[in-house]
Motif scaffolding. Structure first.
Motif, PDB file in Angstrom:
ATOM      1  N   GLU A 105       3.973  -3.386   1.085  1.00 37.75           N
ATOM      2  CA  GLU A 105       3.398  -2.051   1.197  1.00 37.75           C
ATOM      3  C   GLU A 105       3.995  -1.105   0.170  1.00 37.75           C
ATOM      4  O   GLU A 105       3.274  -0.291  -0.440  1.00 37.75           O
ATOM      5  CB  GLU A 105       3.628  -1.503   2.607  1.00 37.75           C
ATOM      6  CG  GLU A 105       2.825  -2.239   3.686  1.00 37.75           C
ATOM      7  CD  GLU A 105       3.069  -1.669   5.059  1.00 37.75           C
ATOM      8  OE1 GLU A 105       3.840  -0.678   5.157  1.00 37.75           O
ATOM      9  OE2 GLU A 105       2.512  -2.199   6.036  1.00 37.75           O
ATOM     10  N   LEU A 106       5.307  -1.195  -0.047  1.00 34.82           N
ATOM     11  CA  LEU A 106       5.936  -0.344  -1.050  1.00 34.82           C
ATOM     12  C   LEU A 106       5.410  -0.664  -2.440  1.00 34.82           C
ATOM     13  O   LEU A 106       5.237   0.234  -3.274  1.00 34.82           O
ATOM     14  CB  LEU A 106       7.457  -0.510  -1.004  1.00 34.82           C
ATOM     15  CG  LEU A 106       8.166   0.107   0.203  1.00 34.82           C
ATOM     16  CD1 LEU A 106       9.655  -0.229   0.173  1.00 34.82           C
ATOM     17  CD2 LEU A 106       7.995   1.616   0.225  1.00 34.82           C
ATOM     18  N   ALA A 107       5.169  -1.949  -2.693  1.00 31.49           N
ATOM     19  CA  ALA A 107       4.610  -2.341  -3.993  1.00 31.49           C
ATOM     20  C   ALA A 107       3.214  -1.734  -4.177  1.00 31.49           C
ATOM     21  O   ALA A 107       2.872  -1.247  -5.261  1.00 31.49           O
ATOM     22  CB  ALA A 107       4.563  -3.861  -4.110  1.00 31.49           C
ATOM     23  N   ASP A 108       2.407  -1.772  -3.094  1.00 27.19           N
ATOM     24  CA  ASP A 108       1.069  -1.183  -3.180  1.00 27.19           C
ATOM     25  C   ASP A 108       1.152   0.331  -3.384  1.00 27.19           C
ATOM     26  O   ASP A 108       0.378   0.895  -4.174  1.00 27.19           O
ATOM     27  CB  ASP A 108       0.279  -1.486  -1.903  1.00 27.19           C
ATOM     28  CG  ASP A 108      -0.094  -2.953  -1.794  1.00 27.19           C
ATOM     29  OD1 ASP A 108      -0.093  -3.635  -2.834  1.00 27.19           O
ATOM     30  OD2 ASP A 108      -0.366  -3.410  -0.669  1.00 27.19           O
ATOM     31  N   VAL A 109       2.074   0.974  -2.666  1.00 24.92           N
ATOM     32  CA  VAL A 109       2.228   2.425  -2.818  1.00 24.92           C
ATOM     33  C   VAL A 109       2.669   2.776  -4.230  1.00 24.92           C
ATOM     34  O   VAL A 109       2.171   3.735  -4.841  1.00 24.92           O
ATOM     35  CB  VAL A 109       3.237   2.963  -1.781  1.00 24.92           C
ATOM     36  CG1 VAL A 109       3.594   4.416  -2.085  1.00 24.92           C
ATOM     37  CG2 VAL A 109       2.676   2.855  -0.377  1.00 24.92           C
ATOM     38  N   ASP A 110       3.609   1.986  -4.768  1.00 25.09           N
ATOM     39  CA  ASP A 110       4.070   2.253  -6.131  1.00 25.09           C
ATOM     40  C   ASP A 110       2.942   2.046  -7.142  1.00 25.09           C
ATOM     41  O   ASP A 110       2.795   2.819  -8.090  1.00 25.09           O
ATOM     42  CB  ASP A 110       5.253   1.332  -6.458  1.00 25.09           C
ATOM     43  CG  ASP A 110       5.852   1.632  -7.827  1.00 25.09           C
ATOM     44  OD1 ASP A 110       6.421   2.726  -7.996  1.00 25.09           O
ATOM     45  OD2 ASP A 110       5.749   0.769  -8.718  1.00 25.09           O
ATOM     46  N   ARG A 111       2.125   0.993  -6.914  1.00 26.40           N
ATOM     47  CA  ARG A 111       0.993   0.763  -7.808  1.00 26.40           C
ATOM     48  C   ARG A 111      -0.003   1.912  -7.725  1.00 26.40           C
ATOM     49  O   ARG A 111      -0.507   2.401  -8.751  1.00 26.40           O
ATOM     50  CB  ARG A 111       0.291  -0.545  -7.446  1.00 26.40           C
ATOM     51  CG  ARG A 111      -0.953  -0.827  -8.271  1.00 26.40           C
ATOM     52  CD  ARG A 111      -1.669  -2.073  -7.763  1.00 26.40           C
ATOM     53  NE  ARG A 111      -2.022  -1.971  -6.359  1.00 26.40           N
ATOM     54  CZ  ARG A 111      -3.091  -1.295  -5.920  1.00 26.40           C
ATOM     55  NH1 ARG A 111      -3.889  -0.673  -6.788  1.00 26.40           N
ATOM     56  NH2 ARG A 111      -3.364  -1.252  -4.630  1.00 26.40           N
ATOM     57  N   MET A 112      -0.279   2.377  -6.499  1.00 28.29           N
ATOM     58  CA  MET A 112      -1.206   3.497  -6.337  1.00 28.29           C
ATOM     59  C   MET A 112      -0.648   4.767  -6.980  1.00 28.29           C
ATOM     60  O   MET A 112      -1.401   5.554  -7.566  1.00 28.29           O
ATOM     61  CB  MET A 112      -1.492   3.720  -4.849  1.00 28.29           C
ATOM     62  CG  MET A 112      -2.270   2.595  -4.183  1.00 28.29           C
ATOM     63  SD  MET A 112      -2.431   2.813  -2.397  1.00 28.29           S
ATOM     64  CE  MET A 112      -3.355   4.333  -2.325  1.00 28.29           C
ATOM     65  N   ARG A 113       0.665   4.962  -6.864  1.00 29.73           N
ATOM     66  CA  ARG A 113       1.275   6.144  -7.481  1.00 29.73           C
ATOM     67  C   ARG A 113       1.121   6.101  -8.997  1.00 29.73           C
ATOM     68  O   ARG A 113       0.751   7.100  -9.626  1.00 29.73           O
ATOM     69  CB  ARG A 113       2.752   6.222  -7.110  1.00 29.73           C
ATOM     70  CG  ARG A 113       3.499   7.395  -7.729  1.00 29.73           C
ATOM     71  CD  ARG A 113       4.982   7.311  -7.426  1.00 29.73           C
ATOM     72  NE  ARG A 113       5.580   6.129  -8.008  1.00 29.73           N
ATOM     73  CZ  ARG A 113       5.960   6.034  -9.282  1.00 29.73           C
ATOM     74  NH1 ARG A 113       5.774   7.051 -10.114  1.00 29.73           N
ATOM     75  NH2 ARG A 113       6.516   4.927  -9.732  1.00 29.73           N
ATOM     76  N   ARG A 114       1.392   4.923  -9.575  1.00 29.59           N
ATOM     77  CA  ARG A 114       1.259   4.798 -11.025  1.00 29.59           C
ATOM     78  C   ARG A 114      -0.196   4.995 -11.461  1.00 29.59           C
ATOM     79  O   ARG A 114      -0.472   5.669 -12.463  1.00 29.59           O
ATOM     80  CB  ARG A 114       1.761   3.425 -11.475  1.00 29.59           C
ATOM     81  CG  ARG A 114       3.259   3.215 -11.280  1.00 29.59           C
ATOM     82  CD  ARG A 114       3.669   1.787 -11.625  1.00 29.59           C
ATOM     83  NE  ARG A 114       5.053   1.533 -11.328  1.00 29.59           N
ATOM     84  CZ  ARG A 114       6.057   1.757 -12.174  1.00 29.59           C
ATOM     85  NH1 ARG A 114       5.796   2.249 -13.378  1.00 29.59           N
ATOM     86  NH2 ARG A 114       7.299   1.504 -11.832  1.00 29.59           N
ATOM     87  N   ASP A 115      -1.121   4.396 -10.697  1.00 28.14           N
ATOM     88  CA  ASP A 115      -2.535   4.560 -11.032  1.00 28.14           C
ATOM     89  C   ASP A 115      -2.967   6.022 -10.906  1.00 28.14           C
ATOM     90  O   ASP A 115      -3.753   6.518 -11.727  1.00 28.14           O
ATOM     91  CB  ASP A 115      -3.397   3.683 -10.116  1.00 28.14           C
ATOM     92  CG  ASP A 115      -3.221   2.195 -10.400  1.00 28.14           C
ATOM     93  OD1 ASP A 115      -2.664   1.868 -11.463  1.00 28.14           O
ATOM     94  OD2 ASP A 115      -3.617   1.383  -9.550  1.00 28.14           O
TER      95      ASP A 115
END
Length: 335
Positions: A105-115
């Protein structure tokens, strides 16, 4: 190798380690006594054997904790790809699986933040660049200060304002800070108001279409936050107008279903949305190829905001094909 992974309780595992250690110690002491070894020698050998047994049996109990500590350190440095081996069935194994889920989930959140940062930067750069170039031309005297130039500057400024407003709305919706005020309201006046506002928009002025409102029964009422649902309809109409051909037709309809659901539908005669994109269009900043090719491709936030609002009402929103061509966006609200 983790010999105790099949056991489902950390207490049972500790008991097995203790029993095995005591049994091993007793056996070593008995064998040493028969071999005539002294007490000190038997004690030293028994201690070494006990440590070896503990190391062998307890390895699988502590290794997930060590892996979690290493993975947590890596995540603190921004590496969210580390995972923990979760083969154990006890509480430590449950913790390892929960840790892996959290890391994903943290990886997905970080990816969404970068996007999000990349997309917002891109969306802001376009109107800011156009506005800056226009103002530089006006200041340098390359272009005269006339109503056309000022209107262009105003359009770019309004685009920036819409993007910022949509980002604020989306942030409030995702954080739960945007409270809904549900109440019964008549559906037809809301749809007609959204249609009138759409007809006054710049996009409609440059590319007029035929808008038709149909509500069955005429006095249909729904329950929800009428202001936020009006925002949903406005976003859907704006998308429909953007992708409709000149003099195309858009149908805005509502009816009461037999299962206690109020259905609102926006249908157009545009190119439609491919089936594989039907779900992704509700993601932030996601746009189909036809949307990217449009003169004003929008910000890619309208449908994301619409889904958040509809979900907050306990309803559903989905994209459906329209024959022979076009798109239907169907909103279902519990009555």
């Amino acid at each position: 190798m983790r010999p105790l992974d099949r056991l489902s309780s950390i207490k049972v595992k500790l008991g097995v380690v203790i029993v095995a250690t005591v049994a091993g110690t007793v056996v070593v002491l008995a064998i040493g006594f028969r071999l005539g070894l002294g007490l000190e020698a038997r004690t030293a050998v028994a201690a070494l054997i006990a440590l070896a047994i503990v190391q062998f049996l307890a390895r699988g109990m502590t290794s997930p904790l060590r892996e979690m500590a290493a993975a947590a350190s890596a995540m603190a440095r921004g590496d969210y790809g580390r995972r923990v081996t979760a083969s154990s069935r006890d509480e430590v194994g449950e913790l390892a699986r929960a840790f892996n889920a959290m890391a994903a989930e943290l990886a997905d959140v970080d990816r969404m933040r970068r996007d999000l940062v990349a997309n917002v930067s891109h969306e802001l750069r376009t109107p800011i660049g156009a506005l800056q170039a226009l103002l530089e031309n006006l200041v340098d005297g390359v272009e005269p200060v006339d109503p056309t130039a000022l209107r262009t500057a105003l359009v770019q400024t309004e685009r920036l304002g819409r993007l910022v407003a949509q980002l604020l709305d989306l942030s409030r919706l995702e954080s739960g800070a945007l409270a809904l005020r549900p109440a019964p309201f008549p559906v037809r006046p809301m749809l007609e108001q959204a249609t009138r506002e759409c007809e006054l928009g710049e996009r409609y002025m440059s590319q007029p279409v035929w808008l038709r409102v149909d509500v069955q029964p005429g006095d249909l009422r729904a329950t929800g936050d009428s202001e936020r649902l009006h925002q949903v309809i406005s976003n859907l109409l704006e998308n429909a107008v953007r992708h409709s051909p000149t003099d195309g037709r858009i149908w805005l309809s509502a009816h009461a279903a037999t299962d206690g659901v109020t259905t609102i539908e926006v249908a157009d005669e545009g190119p439609g949305i491919p089936p594989e994109e039907a779900e992704r269009v509700f993601e932030r900043f996601h746009r189909t190829d036809s949307a990217r090719a449009a003169r004003d491709g929008g910000t890619g936030l309208g449908l994301a905001i619409a889904r958040w609002i509809v979900d907050a009402h306990g309803g559903t929103i989905a994209v459906r094909p329209r024959e022979p061509h076009g798109c239907r966006v169907v909103v279902e609200l519990p009555r």
